[in-house]
Scaffold this motif. Structure first.
Motif, PDB file in Angstrom:
ATOM      1  N   ARG A 187      26.128  29.238  49.035  1.00  0.00           N
ATOM      2  CA  ARG A 187      25.879  30.635  49.338  1.00  0.00           C
ATOM      3  C   ARG A 187      27.025  31.489  48.784  1.00  0.00           C
ATOM      4  NH1 ARG A 187      22.637  32.203  53.654  1.00  0.00           N
ATOM      5  NH2 ARG A 187      22.862  30.078  54.423  1.00  0.00           N
ATOM      6  N   ARG A 188      26.649  32.559  48.101  1.00  0.00           N
ATOM      7  CA  ARG A 188      27.635  33.481  47.518  1.00  0.00           C
ATOM      8  C   ARG A 188      27.163  34.908  47.720  1.00  0.00           C
ATOM      9  NH1 ARG A 188      32.456  31.060  46.055  1.00  0.00           N
ATOM     10  NH2 ARG A 188      32.069  29.121  44.918  1.00  0.00           N
ATOM     11  N   ALA A 189      28.081  35.846  47.586  1.00  0.00           N
ATOM     12  CA  ALA A 189      27.685  37.251  47.532  1.00  0.00           C
ATOM     13  C   ALA A 189      26.810  37.443  46.299  1.00  0.00           C
ATOM     14  CB  ALA A 189      28.912  38.144  47.455  1.00  0.00           C
ATOM     15  N   PHE A 190      25.801  38.317  46.416  1.00  0.00           N
ATOM     16  CA  PHE A 190      24.898  38.513  45.294  1.00  0.00           C
ATOM     17  C   PHE A 190      25.569  39.253  44.146  1.00  0.00           C
ATOM     18  CE2 PHE A 190      21.743  41.063  42.976  1.00  0.00           C
ATOM     19  CZ  PHE A 190      21.011  40.028  42.426  1.00  0.00           C
ATOM     20  N   SER A 191      26.422  40.202  44.478  1.00  0.00           N
ATOM     21  CA  SER A 191      27.100  40.935  43.402  1.00  0.00           C
ATOM     22  C   SER A 191      28.568  41.154  43.760  1.00  0.00           C
ATOM     23  CB  SER A 191      26.403  42.271  43.120  1.00  0.00           C
ATOM     24  OG  SER A 191      26.430  43.085  44.261  1.00  0.00           O
ATOM     25  N   VAL A 192      29.326  41.459  42.730  1.00  0.00           N
ATOM     26  CA  VAL A 192      30.764  41.559  42.884  1.00  0.00           C
ATOM     27  C   VAL A 192      31.313  42.627  41.944  1.00  0.00           C
ATOM     28  CG1 VAL A 192      31.146  39.715  41.177  1.00  0.00           C
ATOM     29  CG2 VAL A 192      32.894  40.191  42.864  1.00  0.00           C
ATOM     30  N   VAL A 193      32.338  43.315  42.419  1.00  0.00           N
ATOM     31  CA  VAL A 193      33.112  44.191  41.544  1.00  0.00           C
ATOM     32  C   VAL A 193      34.524  43.607  41.508  1.00  0.00           C
ATOM     33  CG1 VAL A 193      33.983  46.524  41.132  1.00  0.00           C
ATOM     34  CG2 VAL A 193      31.727  46.189  42.195  1.00  0.00           C
ATOM     35  N   ALA A 194      34.945  43.207  40.312  1.00  0.00           N
ATOM     36  CA  ALA A 194      36.249  42.551  40.154  1.00  0.00           C
ATOM     37  C   ALA A 194      37.220  43.487  39.441  1.00  0.00           C
ATOM     38  CB  ALA A 194      36.077  41.256  39.367  1.00  0.00           C
ATOM     39  N   HIS A 195      38.339  43.739  40.084  1.00  0.00           N
ATOM     40  CA  HIS A 195      39.403  44.530  39.466  1.00  0.00           C
ATOM     41  C   HIS A 195      40.483  43.579  38.989  1.00  0.00           C
ATOM     42  CE1 HIS A 195      38.009  48.444  41.133  1.00  0.00           C
ATOM     43  NE2 HIS A 195      37.463  47.642  42.036  1.00  0.00           N
ATOM     44  N   GLY A 196      40.991  43.813  37.798  1.00  0.00           N
ATOM     45  CA  GLY A 196      42.061  42.959  37.288  1.00  0.00           C
ATOM     46  C   GLY A 196      42.585  43.516  35.981  1.00  0.00           C
ATOM     47  N   PHE A 197      43.033  42.620  35.128  1.00  0.00           N
ATOM     48  CA  PHE A 197      43.637  43.018  33.857  1.00  0.00           C
ATOM     49  C   PHE A 197      43.096  42.139  32.744  1.00  0.00           C
ATOM     50  CE2 PHE A 197      46.444  44.056  37.279  1.00  0.00           C
ATOM     51  CZ  PHE A 197      46.877  45.346  36.980  1.00  0.00           C
ATOM     52  N   HIS A 199      45.968  41.753  27.583  1.00  0.00           N
ATOM     53  CA  HIS A 199      46.980  42.671  27.055  1.00  0.00           C
ATOM     54  C   HIS A 199      47.610  43.519  28.161  1.00  0.00           C
ATOM     55  CE1 HIS A 199      45.507  41.490  23.124  1.00  0.00           C
ATOM     56  NE2 HIS A 199      44.282  41.798  23.518  1.00  0.00           N
ATOM     57  N   GLY A 200      47.158  43.282  29.402  1.00  0.00           N
ATOM     58  CA  GLY A 200      47.730  44.024  30.521  1.00  0.00           C
ATOM     59  C   GLY A 200      47.027  45.315  30.839  1.00  0.00           C
ATOM     60  N   GLU A 201      45.886  45.558  30.163  1.00  0.00           N
ATOM     61  CA  GLU A 201      45.103  46.768  30.452  1.00  0.00           C
ATOM     62  C   GLU A 201      44.233  46.526  31.689  1.00  0.00           C
ATOM     63  OE1 GLU A 201      45.290  49.670  28.837  1.00  0.00           O
ATOM     64  OE2 GLU A 201      46.857  48.779  27.579  1.00  0.00           O
ATOM     65  N   PRO A 202      44.203  47.480  32.618  1.00  0.00           N
ATOM     66  CA  PRO A 202      43.349  47.319  33.799  1.00  0.00           C
ATOM     67  C   PRO A 202      41.874  47.295  33.396  1.00  0.00           C
ATOM     68  CG  PRO A 202      44.872  49.188  34.062  1.00  0.00           C
ATOM     69  CD  PRO A 202      44.945  48.756  32.631  1.00  0.00           C
ATOM     70  N   VAL A 203      41.117  46.396  34.000  1.00  0.00           N
ATOM     71  CA  VAL A 203      39.676  46.322  33.726  1.00  0.00           C
ATOM     72  C   VAL A 203      38.920  46.147  35.042  1.00  0.00           C
ATOM     73  CG1 VAL A 203      39.770  45.434  31.365  1.00  0.00           C
ATOM     74  CG2 VAL A 203      39.871  43.845  33.274  1.00  0.00           C
ATOM     75  N   VAL A 204      37.682  46.611  35.036  1.00  0.00           N
ATOM     76  CA  VAL A 204      36.781  46.404  36.163  1.00  0.00           C
ATOM     77  C   VAL A 204      35.540  45.700  35.630  1.00  0.00           C
ATOM     78  CG1 VAL A 204      35.433  47.496  37.984  1.00  0.00           C
ATOM     79  CG2 VAL A 204      37.606  48.526  37.264  1.00  0.00           C
ATOM     80  N   VAL A 205      35.190  44.588  36.253  1.00  0.00           N
ATOM     81  CA  VAL A 205      34.001  43.837  35.841  1.00  0.00           C
ATOM     82  C   VAL A 205      33.019  43.841  37.003  1.00  0.00           C
ATOM     83  CG1 VAL A 205      33.107  41.619  35.035  1.00  0.00           C
ATOM     84  CG2 VAL A 205      35.428  42.341  34.398  1.00  0.00           C
ATOM     85  N   SER A 206      31.815  44.344  36.751  1.00  0.00           N
ATOM     86  CA  SER A 206      30.777  44.314  37.781  1.00  0.00           C
ATOM     87  C   SER A 206      29.716  43.320  37.358  1.00  0.00           C
ATOM     88  CB  SER A 206      30.124  45.686  37.933  1.00  0.00           C
ATOM     89  OG  SER A 206      31.109  46.647  38.213  1.00  0.00           O
ATOM     90  N   GLY A 207      29.273  42.505  38.298  1.00  0.00           N
ATOM     91  CA  GLY A 207      28.246  41.538  37.949  1.00  0.00           C
ATOM     92  C   GLY A 207      27.446  41.138  39.160  1.00  0.00           C
ATOM     93  N   SER A 208      26.242  40.631  38.880  1.00  0.00           N
ATOM     94  CA  SER A 208      25.423  40.106  39.966  1.00  0.00           C
ATOM     95  C   SER A 208      24.903  38.744  39.544  1.00  0.00           C
ATOM     96  CB  SER A 208      24.268  41.070  40.266  1.00  0.00           C
ATOM     97  OG  SER A 208      23.501  41.289  39.106  1.00  0.00           O
ATOM     98  N   ASP A 209      24.218  38.098  40.491  1.00  0.00           N
ATOM     99  CA  ASP A 209      23.557  36.833  40.165  1.00  0.00           C
ATOM    100  C   ASP A 209      24.560  35.807  39.626  1.00  0.00           C
ATOM    101  OD1 ASP A 209      21.363  35.174  40.003  1.00  0.00           O
ATOM    102  OD2 ASP A 209      20.140  36.612  38.899  1.00  0.00           O
TER     103      ASP A 209
END
Ligand code: ZN
Length: 181
Positions: free
Chosen positions: A99-109, A112-122
């Motif tokens: 069992r996992r969360a259906f979707s996620v918003v991941a904040h990180g880098f 190269h050290g640039e901040p990124v946001v990755v959103s995904g589901s499934d």
């Protein structure tokens, strides 16, 4: 190409929380490259640095034809959940419903050290949660219900690779039905 050996269940590094990346340097870029090559070579849908013996908070994924990586991830999980088969490149040949969360918003880098946001589901959400767990020394079998976990542990103990420092026979392709992370 720099395919690295994948550490298997039982290797202590898989249980050790990984450290935050501080230096976004050439070594880090090489680590991302090694992770990507090793993941694609397995083949797998995701790979975290501890799985190739590096205790840093970095992982890669390969989902829906897209390769990505994330450094020092921080996750926001949806309340909606998904339940489905999951595998791990460090636990070859076995999949269990997890069992996992259906979707996620991941904040990180990025590397190269640039901040990124990755959103995904499934599947992408599953991969990101699975790999972030690796960075905390958590394996997906830890997340199963008691009975399922017992069955999983029995299957692991009975598998031919269990207890080998390094597989004498190359365990490849990692038969996890495209669900090896
Ligand atoms: Zn895994």
């Amino acid at each position: 190409m720099a395919i690295q050996p994948i550490r298997l269940f039982g290797d202590p590094i898989l249980r050790k929380p990984a450290l935050e990346v501080v230096d976004f340097d050439k070594e880090l870029r090489r680590l991302v490259e090694d992770l990507t090559d090793t993941m694609l070579g397995a083949p797998g849908a995701g790979l975290a640095a501890p799985q190739i013996g590096v205790g840093l908070r970095v992982f890669t994924w390969y989902v829906d034809g897209e390769v990505g990586h994330l450094v020092n991830p921080r996750l926001d999980l949806s309340e909606e959940v998904q339940d489905g088969p999951e595998g791990c490149l460090s636990i070859p040949d076995l999949t269990f419903d997890c069992r996992r969360a259906f979707s996620v918003v991941a904040h990180g880098f990025d590397m190269h050290g640039e901040p990124v946001v990755v959103s995904g589901s499934d599947l992408l959400a599953r991969a990101i949660q699975h790999e972030t767990d690796h960075l905390d020394g958590v394996l997906f079998v830890d997340r199963l219900d008691t009975d399922a976990r017992k069955a999983a542990m029995r299957a692991i103990r009975e598998s031919e690779w269990f207890g080998l420092e390094r597989p004498t026979v190359k365990v490849s392709p990692h038969a996890t039905g495209g669900l090896g992370f």
